[in-house]
Design a protein around this motif. Sequence first.
Motif, PDB file in Angstrom:
ATOM      1  N   TYR A 217       0.728  -1.162   0.029  1.00  0.00           N
ATOM      2  CA  TYR A 217       0.023   0.064  -0.031  1.00  0.00           C
ATOM      3  C   TYR A 217       0.770   1.251   0.107  1.00  0.00           C
ATOM      4  N   ASP A 218       2.089   1.271   0.003  1.00  0.00           N
ATOM      5  CA  ASP A 218       2.919   2.293   0.131  1.00  0.00           C
ATOM      6  C   ASP A 218       4.072   2.598  -1.004  1.00  0.00           C
ATOM      7  N   VAL A 219       4.160   3.671  -1.382  1.00  0.00           N
ATOM      8  CA  VAL A 219       5.141   4.055  -2.456  1.00  0.00           C
ATOM      9  C   VAL A 219       6.156   4.951  -1.916  1.00  0.00           C
ATOM     10  N   GLU A 220       7.478   4.918  -1.904  1.00  0.00           N
ATOM     11  CA  GLU A 220       8.157   6.039  -1.243  1.00  0.00           C
ATOM     12  C   GLU A 220       8.882   6.822  -2.770  1.00  0.00           C
ATOM     13  N   ILE A 221       8.567   8.156  -2.490  1.00  0.00           N
ATOM     14  CA  ILE A 221       9.249   8.864  -3.662  1.00  0.00           C
ATOM     15  C   ILE A 221      10.587   9.722  -3.377  1.00  0.00           C
ATOM     16  N   ALA A 222      11.726   9.620  -3.823  1.00  0.00           N
ATOM     17  CA  ALA A 222      12.896  10.426  -3.496  1.00  0.00           C
ATOM     18  C   ALA A 222      13.159  11.260  -4.568  1.00  0.00           C
ATOM     19  N   VAL A 223      13.130  12.558  -4.459  1.00  0.00           N
ATOM     20  CA  VAL A 223      13.506  13.602  -5.299  1.00  0.00           C
ATOM     21  C   VAL A 223      14.814  14.192  -5.109  1.00  0.00           C
ATOM     22  N   THR A 224      15.906  14.128  -5.958  1.00  0.00           N
ATOM     23  CA  THR A 224      16.969  15.024  -5.999  1.00  0.00           C
ATOM     24  C   THR A 224      17.101  16.153  -6.736  1.00  0.00           C
ATOM     25  N   GLU A 225      17.371  17.321  -6.194  1.00  0.00           N
ATOM     26  CA  GLU A 225      17.232  18.620  -6.857  1.00  0.00           C
ATOM     27  C   GLU A 225      18.810  18.845  -7.350  1.00  0.00           C
ATOM     28  N   ARG A 226      18.800  19.665  -8.397  1.00  0.00           N
ATOM     29  CA  ARG A 226      20.240  20.380  -8.777  1.00  0.00           C
ATOM     30  C   ARG A 226      19.979  21.723  -8.262  1.00  0.00           C
ATOM     31  N   GLU A 227      21.266  22.103  -7.613  1.00  0.00           N
ATOM     32  CA  GLU A 227      21.157  23.635  -6.955  1.00  0.00           C
ATOM     33  C   GLU A 227      22.299  24.313  -7.883  1.00  0.00           C
ATOM     34  N   PRO A 228      21.929  25.506  -8.356  1.00  0.00           N
ATOM     35  CA  PRO A 228      22.731  26.407  -8.939  1.00  0.00           C
ATOM     36  C   PRO A 228      24.030  26.737  -8.307  1.00  0.00           C
ATOM     37  N   LEU A 229      25.062  26.465  -8.769  1.00  0.00           N
ATOM     38  CA  LEU A 229      26.510  27.106  -8.168  1.00  0.00           C
ATOM     39  C   LEU A 229      26.818  28.387  -8.648  1.00  0.00           C
ATOM     40  N   ALA A 230      26.609  28.740  -9.861  1.00  0.00           N
ATOM     41  CA  ALA A 230      26.956  30.136 -10.512  1.00  0.00           C
ATOM     42  C   ALA A 230      26.032  30.405 -11.266  1.00  0.00           C
ATOM     43  N   LEU A 231      26.006  31.568 -11.888  1.00  0.00           N
ATOM     44  CA  LEU A 231      25.355  32.151 -12.811  1.00  0.00           C
ATOM     45  C   LEU A 231      26.038  32.678 -14.031  1.00  0.00           C
ATOM     46  N   VAL A 232      25.916  31.710 -15.150  1.00  0.00           N
ATOM     47  CA  VAL A 232      26.760  32.037 -16.396  1.00  0.00           C
ATOM     48  C   VAL A 232      26.059  32.986 -17.419  1.00  0.00           C
ATOM     49  N   VAL A 233      26.784  34.104 -17.711  1.00  0.00           N
ATOM     50  CA  VAL A 233      26.215  35.063 -18.986  1.00  0.00           C
ATOM     51  C   VAL A 233      26.756  34.694 -20.119  1.00  0.00           C
TER      52      VAL A 233
END
Length: 170
Positions: free
Chosen positions: A15-31
């Motif tokens: 009856y159970d489902v586990e969802i694991a989400v991994t996010e990407r985090e910005p390290l820098a902003l490139v122009v």
Amino acid sequence: VLFRSSVVVQRTSEYDVEIAVTEREPLALVVTMSGDPVYVDKDAVLLPYRPLGQSKDIPLIRGLHASGSGFDSTGVHEVVSLLREMLATDGSTLYNDISEIVFEPGNRSFSFETSADGSKVVFGTFENHSEKILNLYSLRRATSSASQYGAASVIDVRWKDKVFVTKRVS
């Protein structure tokens, strides 16, 4: 969730489902060459620009574009390696000091501008980058006063076992 790196769905019971989400985090902003911003993460993955929900102080990177509309992938990997090593060296103090990074594609060198007092750091090429980061960190620790790099206007860490500091003239 801004940028998903992975999503894993696992059934843990009938009856159970586990969802694991991994996010990407910005390290820098490139122009980009056209002036458009894109983020880059710790894995050197380019991410589309969109306003972040909360304010995040990340370095701005200029000069990474190659001829045409693409990016210099080696330059992207080098600058990401520099930033990751800065984060690992001292718990993010050096990383947080950097306001802007400029990559000079002609000689494949980097320079930084510090955020608090506008000191310029001439870093040079990626060669011996770990030693240069440690030298910069040592200078940062030695001058940790109200002004983060003392009275320095230019800090040059290009040379082996040396740091040159040009003092600001009042």
